[in-house]
Enzyme design. Sequence first.
Site, PDB file in Angstrom:
ATOM      1  N   HIS A  50       0.835  -1.189   0.000  1.00  7.08           N
ATOM      2  CA  HIS A  50       0.000   0.000   0.000  1.00  7.08           C
ATOM      3  C   HIS A  50       0.876   1.248   0.000  1.00  7.08           C
ATOM      4  O   HIS A  50       2.084   1.189   0.245  1.00  7.08           O
ATOM      5  CB  HIS A  50      -0.941  -0.017   1.206  1.00  7.08           C
ATOM      6  CG  HIS A  50      -2.051  -1.012   1.059  1.00  7.08           C
ATOM      7  ND1 HIS A  50      -3.125  -1.076   1.928  1.00  7.08           N
ATOM      8  CD2 HIS A  50      -2.268  -1.987   0.139  1.00  7.08           C
ATOM      9  CE1 HIS A  50      -3.947  -2.051   1.550  1.00  7.08           C
ATOM     10  NE2 HIS A  50      -3.440  -2.609   0.466  1.00  7.08           N
ATOM     11  N   GLU A  52       1.197   3.775   2.013  1.00 12.83           N
ATOM     12  CA  GLU A  52       1.868   4.119   3.267  1.00 12.83           C
ATOM     13  C   GLU A  52       3.174   3.346   3.424  1.00 12.83           C
ATOM     14  O   GLU A  52       4.201   3.902   3.824  1.00 12.83           O
ATOM     15  CB  GLU A  52       0.954   3.813   4.466  1.00 12.83           C
ATOM     16  CG  GLU A  52      -0.377   4.527   4.421  1.00 12.83           C
ATOM     17  CD  GLU A  52      -1.484   3.685   3.793  1.00 12.83           C
ATOM     18  OE1 GLU A  52      -2.575   3.633   4.362  1.00 12.83           O
ATOM     19  OE2 GLU A  52      -1.230   3.085   2.723  1.00 12.83           O
ATOM     20  N   ALA A 154     -20.147   8.463 -29.648  1.00 14.80           N
ATOM     21  CA  ALA A 154     -19.867   9.526 -30.608  1.00 14.80           C
ATOM     22  C   ALA A 154     -21.127   9.688 -31.450  1.00 14.80           C
ATOM     23  O   ALA A 154     -21.657   8.705 -31.981  1.00 14.80           O
ATOM     24  CB  ALA A 154     -18.678   9.155 -31.483  1.00 14.80           C
ATOM     25  N   SER A 168     -20.556   3.644 -38.797  1.00 15.83           N
ATOM     26  CA  SER A 168     -20.250   4.698 -37.824  1.00 15.83           C
ATOM     27  C   SER A 168     -18.814   5.208 -37.959  1.00 15.83           C
ATOM     28  O   SER A 168     -18.369   6.005 -37.133  1.00 15.83           O
ATOM     29  CB  SER A 168     -20.454   4.171 -36.399  1.00 15.83           C
ATOM     30  OG  SER A 168     -19.581   3.082 -36.135  1.00 15.83           O
ATOM     31  N   TRP A 170     -16.085   7.421 -39.869  1.00 14.58           N
ATOM     32  CA  TRP A 170     -15.947   7.831 -38.472  1.00 14.58           C
ATOM     33  C   TRP A 170     -16.804   9.057 -38.211  1.00 14.58           C
ATOM     34  O   TRP A 170     -16.760   9.993 -39.016  1.00 14.58           O
ATOM     35  CB  TRP A 170     -14.497   8.132 -38.132  1.00 14.58           C
ATOM     36  CG  TRP A 170     -13.604   6.947 -38.213  1.00 14.58           C
ATOM     37  CD1 TRP A 170     -12.721   6.658 -39.205  1.00 14.58           C
ATOM     38  CD2 TRP A 170     -13.483   5.880 -37.252  1.00 14.58           C
ATOM     39  NE1 TRP A 170     -12.057   5.476 -38.949  1.00 14.58           N
ATOM     40  CE2 TRP A 170     -12.509   4.994 -37.733  1.00 14.58           C
ATOM     41  CE3 TRP A 170     -14.089   5.585 -36.037  1.00 14.58           C
ATOM     42  CZ2 TRP A 170     -12.131   3.840 -37.058  1.00 14.58           C
ATOM     43  CZ3 TRP A 170     -13.707   4.449 -35.362  1.00 14.58           C
ATOM     44  CH2 TRP A 170     -12.755   3.598 -35.859  1.00 14.58           C
ATOM     45  N   ARG A 207      -4.898   1.356 -28.491  1.00 15.18           N
ATOM     46  CA  ARG A 207      -3.888   1.363 -29.553  1.00 15.18           C
ATOM     47  C   ARG A 207      -3.382   2.766 -29.877  1.00 15.18           C
ATOM     48  O   ARG A 207      -2.242   2.922 -30.319  1.00 15.18           O
ATOM     49  CB  ARG A 207      -4.468   0.750 -30.844  1.00 15.18           C
ATOM     50  CG  ARG A 207      -5.013  -0.643 -30.667  1.00 15.18           C
ATOM     51  CD  ARG A 207      -5.575  -1.221 -31.946  1.00 15.18           C
ATOM     52  NE  ARG A 207      -6.630  -0.399 -32.537  1.00 15.18           N
ATOM     53  CZ  ARG A 207      -7.887  -0.378 -32.105  1.00 15.18           C
ATOM     54  NH1 ARG A 207      -8.248  -1.128 -31.069  1.00 15.18           N
ATOM     55  NH2 ARG A 207      -8.794   0.382 -32.684  1.00 15.18           N
ATOM     56  N   GLU A 296     -19.751   1.130 -24.695  1.00 10.17           N
ATOM     57  CA  GLU A 296     -19.499   1.736 -25.997  1.00 10.17           C
ATOM     58  C   GLU A 296     -20.524   1.342 -27.056  1.00 10.17           C
ATOM     59  O   GLU A 296     -20.236   1.399 -28.250  1.00 10.17           O
ATOM     60  CB  GLU A 296     -18.077   1.382 -26.461  1.00 10.17           C
ATOM     61  CG  GLU A 296     -16.984   2.013 -25.610  1.00 10.17           C
ATOM     62  CD  GLU A 296     -15.666   2.151 -26.351  1.00 10.17           C
ATOM     63  OE1 GLU A 296     -15.678   2.328 -27.589  1.00 10.17           O
ATOM     64  OE2 GLU A 296     -14.628   2.090 -25.691  1.00 10.17           O
TER      65      GLU A 296
END
Length: 362
Positions: A50, A52, A154, A168, A170, A207, A296
């Site tokens: 952790h 700390e 989008a 779709s 783009w 990517r 998405e």
Amino acid sequence: MTDESYIKLAIELAKKGIGKVSPNPLVGCVIIKDERIIGAGYHEKFGGNHAEVNAINSARENVEGATLYINLEPCSHQGKTPPCVDKIIERKFKRVVIGTLDMNPMISGGGVKKLKSAGLEVKVGLLEKECVELNKFFFKYITKKIPYVTLKAAQTLDGKIADASGNSKWISSASSRRLVHSLRAKYDAVLIGAGTVYADDPSLTVRLTEGRNPKRVILDSNLEIATDYKIFTGNSDKNLIIVTSKKSISKKRRIHKINSLGAKVLFARENENGRINLKSALVELAKNQIASVLVEGGSEIYTSFLRENLFDNIVLFISPKILGPGLPFVNAFGKGTLKKALKVKFVNVETIDEDLLVEITK
């Protein structure tokens, strides 16, 4: 520097763990002695030390009498690692300043109580809003037992996510798509419906920027999806999950085929129309240590999450295009009148090249 300044530094350190520590929280820690930083650290990876402990181990001198700054209440229970509170007490810190209490029922307030009982001075609630926002994924996951859900889409100016033929690519700009890839790297999983696989044949990997690949989740009520799509052929990291309805349990050969390709099959309850119950699907994902989900698509999936109020926020990339006929972001929502419309809040609006990025919450 002020207490707030050191908590802000702890927050920035904590962010270095994004994409590496989930389902644990993001935590940063700074140690101050005689107005000097003598140690600092953050939670670097799931199962590791952790924040700390890393800060104490990095200290250039004895930490006795020092002040420890941390964005999240130190743990007081035995988990994968020993309780951090015990370490703080053992090393004789004088003071501990905490951004926010932990919402984990196993911890909340317990760490502070133990520190105070040992005679340490404790201050809680500095930059609390920022500290809670930093760990919104973890807090939702640990208190509700389901992942934090963001809907990402989008769309054109007239609300279409694809043209009439389903294309779709783009709608949004290249800069917006790079930002989407950086978003993916921050979430534990990206989720789509089987229809989006058929229409777009997406990879759902990171990517266009640096970052880890999220798990890829497909909702497929009848477990019918073909296995020759990129999401299967590109599953070298074995991070693909198919969520189907419990009625598909009998499809043994199909399940075996999917498993042989390195994908995992989870079974969720059905709703009244035979489709996957989204709440049940989220519960199953949480059981597999998925604390955050980026949805998405497609339109039916977005609509279902909105209709069932199972989203936490929405990220919309709005392109300055007017399409006319096409596939809408939300379809057959069923409200019908302005009085019954789902009310949301804008939390951020900015331009990304020619696109408009709008972030929305409930």
